[in-house]
Write an enzyme that holds these catalytic residues in place. Structure first.
Site, PDB file in Angstrom:
ATOM      1  N   CYS A   1      -6.550   0.795   3.023  1.00 19.16           N
ATOM      2  CA  CYS A   1      -7.554   1.875   3.038  1.00 19.16           C
ATOM      3  C   CYS A   1      -7.454   2.777   1.815  1.00 19.16           C
ATOM      4  CB  CYS A   1      -7.392   2.716   4.293  1.00 19.16           C
ATOM      5  SG  CYS A   1      -7.746   1.827   5.798  1.00 19.16           S
TER       6      CYS A   1
ATOM      7  N   ASN B   1     -11.924  -3.454   0.749  1.00 22.18           N
ATOM      8  CA  ASN B   1     -10.825  -3.696   1.683  1.00 22.18           C
ATOM      9  C   ASN B   1     -11.363  -4.013   3.073  1.00 22.18           C
ATOM     10  OD1 ASN B   1      -8.205  -3.651   2.923  1.00 22.18           O
ATOM     11  ND2 ASN B   1      -8.657  -1.567   3.582  1.00 22.18           N
ATOM     12  N   GLU B   2     -11.604  -2.963   3.881  1.00 23.62           N
ATOM     13  CA  GLU B   2     -12.158  -3.200   5.227  1.00 23.62           C
ATOM     14  C   GLU B   2     -13.575  -2.652   5.229  1.00 23.62           C
ATOM     15  OE1 GLU B   2      -9.315  -1.529   7.994  1.00 23.62           O
ATOM     16  OE2 GLU B   2      -8.192  -3.411   8.030  1.00 23.62           O
TER      17      GLU B   2
ATOM     18  N   GLU C   1       0.868  -1.180   0.000  1.00 19.69           N
ATOM     19  CA  GLU C   1       0.000   0.000   0.000  1.00 19.69           C
ATOM     20  C   GLU C   1       0.903   1.228   0.000  1.00 19.69           C
ATOM     21  OE1 GLU C   1      -2.668   0.360   3.370  1.00 19.69           O
ATOM     22  OE2 GLU C   1      -3.790   1.933   2.323  1.00 19.69           O
TER      23      GLU C   1
HETATM   24  O1  AHR Z   1      -2.014  -1.512   7.063  1.00 19.13           O
HETATM   25  C1  AHR Z   1      -2.465  -0.250   7.409  1.00 19.13           C
HETATM   26  C2  AHR Z   1      -3.972  -0.135   7.322  1.00 19.13           C
HETATM   27  O2  AHR Z   1      -4.560  -0.940   8.278  1.00 19.13           O
HETATM   28  C3  AHR Z   1      -4.600  -0.585   6.028  1.00 19.13           C
HETATM   29  O3  AHR Z   1      -4.601   0.407   5.081  1.00 19.13           O
HETATM   30  C4  AHR Z   1      -5.982  -0.905   6.440  1.00 19.13           C
HETATM   31  O4  AHR Z   1      -6.579  -1.871   5.593  1.00 19.13           O
HETATM   32  C5  AHR Z   1      -5.860  -1.323   7.878  1.00 19.13           C
HETATM   33  O5  AHR Z   1      -6.782  -0.698   8.673  1.00 19.13           O
END
Ligand code: AHR
Length: 669
Positions: A248, A379-380, A49
């Site tokens: 994220c 993602n989340e 990321e």
């Molecule tokens: O790894 C950091 C963040 O943690 C990621 O972007 C997210 O998916 C999680 O909350």
């Protein structure tokens, strides 16, 4: 009298038996004839990321920050530079720009040229320059009134000039000017000057400086502009898959800020720069100069995955912005374009070079398909909003591409997101009803949790989705605390957890640590697997744990029985052990974590292996203290050491070092 003698004899016998039992030597019994399950080749992978300046300012090797003057403050990263005798004005403009997608450019109006008038770029916390190395400079420039000339200089932090190039006869049309410059010395915090050397107007855009070894290729393969040393760290992990672009960042703070892969391919001049969502996420590490140029975009991600031999695993926005931020939703009747993005992505990756999106891949230099096999939907994400959107994506994708495996989100770590455990239960129940193929689970917890949770998946529901542990990392202080450390304690706790993942390889098909990269001068989230500055990089103990697992995966889980281990308090164990069989190479592999301060001398019994070769090897990661860690100055303080382990038969003694992860590789004959 006689009775009491007998009584004493019996009592002493019992005490002796108990003592023998308490001191009995630990035994590890591995039965190679009892293979339990296959281990997926994608078991150990990596999660990338653009967080912590891991992309721009990190893996993407561009050395000029805000090269296209598109940051919210167009001059961010730049400052006016007036050399002796010079006068002038600089301004950010957007009329008659060179590229409408990134309309801003810099005008340098020279009223007196002196020894040069223009701007200085500070780079990403400085520009890392190495003696003798070549750097590729490029700029789009024009001179609206009369021919212009300019020079570029690389200046060391102490003011010495490390490289220089001059350009003349800049014409009235936007033209690309390039040159190669060799650095005369090394400096981690150099700067770049761009100075007009005649009176008049000079417009510039896309001011760029790359180390030549990164801009051209990695191991002869064209991965444009990636930092070679960081790519090497990834390649050394031999990851089974490569998850991108997050995290994220997929969701964005709001939907405008979401990751839109189509804006990240093709000509880099047209890739629209946007603010990085990590820019102002944490007050403790506010980074207002964090933007995404998308020089590192989806094409580069696919290429990189291919280069390092990892299955590409893109994650796509599902019409939901980050639920920790705005939680903005694309209305259901407007979801069509999001779903289309997913379908087009599959065509971009796998479609023939004659297809609409496949042709874009081919134009960029890769006519062959990337052979993408899996895709993450969100993602989340959590709540019924996710389930209703997930269903729409699954229906559309499976109709057209039934073979693509789809990964469903199950929210964030249940301990840290609103109403976590109940939300996870809800998602798991709903996803099971929908026959989800793979679900993504995240764990950001303390090291003790990881130690106690080595059996997390032992009794998990087997009938239904497979598990992807898509993000995890032991947090020594607290979730995303700036005081978290990548120390040996956390690394061993993760290793114990991974031993549990390996044991449950029938269910857990993939896993990856997160986040991957941390720029030591510009991070927001710690801990991270790999740290770097402008010139250096090091792997954390956690990195070496990942590497030891990945390089010693094996393809079948073997049955392990542990007898007479030293006791530990709580649900923790003193020694965590798993074993696998590498059938192709012919090895029995034993992985063990000793979390205690003492050597654990154990008998290892390998049963059902047939004859063994005596040339076994031990690879051990350990250090004196659990708080030990690596650093830029001491990158190998905690480092795996390999040694020969001569064995004379299928039963042998081995002393597992204090605070260690050990991998034993025993060759079959
Ligand atoms: O790894 C950091 C963040 O943690 C990621 O972007 C997210 O998916 C999680 O909350």
């Amino acid at each position: 009298m006689k009775n009491s003698k007998i009584y004493i004899w019996i009592l002493s016998g019992i005490i002796l038996a108990l003592t023998i039992q308490a001191c009995a030597k630990p035994r590890i019994i591995i039965d190679a004839s009892k293979t339990k399950t296959l281990i997926s080749p994608t078991m150990w992978g990596i999660f990338f990321e653009d967080i912590n300046f891991g992309g721009d300012g990190g893996l993407y090797a561009e050395l000029v920050k805000n090269r296209s003057f598109e940051f919210t403050d167009g001059m961010m990263g730049w400052s006016k530079t007036t050399k002796r005798g010079a006068r002038g004005v600089i301004s950010i403009r957007d009329t008659n720009s060179f590229e409408p997608a990134n309309p801003h450019y810099l005008r340098i109006e020279v009223r007196g040229a002196g020894e040069g008038f223009g701007v200085t770029n500070e780079g990403f916390r400085g520009i890392g320059i190495q003696k003798g190395k070549k750097y590729w400079f490029s700029v789009y420039a024009r001179s609206p009134i009369e021919p212009m000339s300019f020079k570029v200089e690389v200046i060391a932090s102490d003011g010495r000039k490390l490289a220089e190039a001059r350009f003349s006869d800049v014409s009235g049309d936007w033209t690309k000017y390039t040159c190669s410059m060799e650095a005369m010395d090394t400096d981690a915090k150099a700067k770049l000057n761009l100075l007009a050397t005649r009176k008049g107007l000079l417009d510039v855009d896309m001011v760029s400086l790359f180390p030549e070894d990164s801009a051209l290729s990695f191991k002869g393969y064209p991965v444009p502009g990636l930092r070679k040393d960081l790519v090497q760290m990834l390649a050394d992990l031999r990851p089974g898959f490569f998850r991108f672009p997050g995290g994220c960042i997929v969701e964005g703070r709001d939907l405008d800020n979401r990751y839109q892969w189509k804006n990240t391919i093709g000509d880099i001049n047209r890739r629209k720069t946007i603010i990085c969502r990590w820019n102002n996420e944490f007050d403790h590490r506010y980074t207002p100069d964090y933007f995404q140029s998308f020089g590192l975009g989806f094409y580069e991600y696919f290429l990189l995955a291919e280069q390092i031999g990892a299955e590409p695993m893109p994650i796509i926005n599902c019409g939901m912005a980050c639920q920790f931020n705005t939680a903005q939703l694309a209305p259901m009747d407007e979801l069509g374009s999001y779903v289309q993005d997913a379908l087009d992505l599959i065509e971009f990756a796998n479609g023939p070079a004659t297809s609409e999106w496949g042709s874009k891949r081919a134009e960029m230099g890769h006519p062959e398909p990337f052979n993408m096999k899996m895709l993450g939907i969100g993602n989340e994400q959590w709540g019924p909003q996710y389930i209703e959107r997930y269903k729409v994506f699954v229906k559309a994708i499976k109709e057209k591409y039934p073979d693509i495996k789809l990964i469903a989100a199950t929210g964030s770590d249940p301990e840290i997101f609103p109403n976590g455990p109940a939300e996870v239960k809800y998602l798991q129940t709903e996803l099971r009803k929908l026959n989800a193929e793979i679900i993504d689970e995240h764990f950001y917890r303390g090291p003790d949790w990881f130690l106690k949770s080595a059996d997390h998946y032992d009794n998990y529901e087997r009938n239904g989705p497979k598990i992807f542990v898509g993000e995890y990392g032991a947090q020594s202080v607290g979730v995303a605390s700036p005081d978290n450390r990548n120390n040996l304690h956390c690394a061993l706790a993760e290793a114990a957890f991974m031993i549990g993942l390996e044991r449950n390889a029938d269910l857990v098909r993939m896993s990856c640590y997160a986040p991957l990269f941390g720029n030591a001068n510009a991070w927001q989230w710690t801990p991270d697997l790999i740290w770097f500055d402008n010139l250096r990089v090091y792997g954390t103990p956690n990195y070496y744990v990942q590497r030891m697992f990945s390089l010693n995966r094996g393809d079948k889980v073997l049955s392990v029985q542990l007898n007479d281990l030293p006791e530990m308090e709580g649900q923790k164990k003193s020694l965590y052990v798993s074993s696998s069989l590498d059938e192709k190479e012919g090895y029995v592999i034993v992985k063990a974590v000793n979390i205690t301060a003492e050597t654990i001398n154990a008998t290892v019994e390998l049963q059902g292996t047939g004859e063994l070769s005596p040339n076994a090897k031990a690879i051990v990661l350990s250090s004196d203290k659990l708080t030990d860690e690596n650093s830029l100055d001491n990158p190998k303080k905690v480092y795996p050491i390999e040694s020969n382990l001569p064995i004379s038969g299928s039963t042998f003694n081995y002393g597992f070092k204090p605070y260690s992860l050990t991998v034993l590789r025993v060759p079959l004959k």
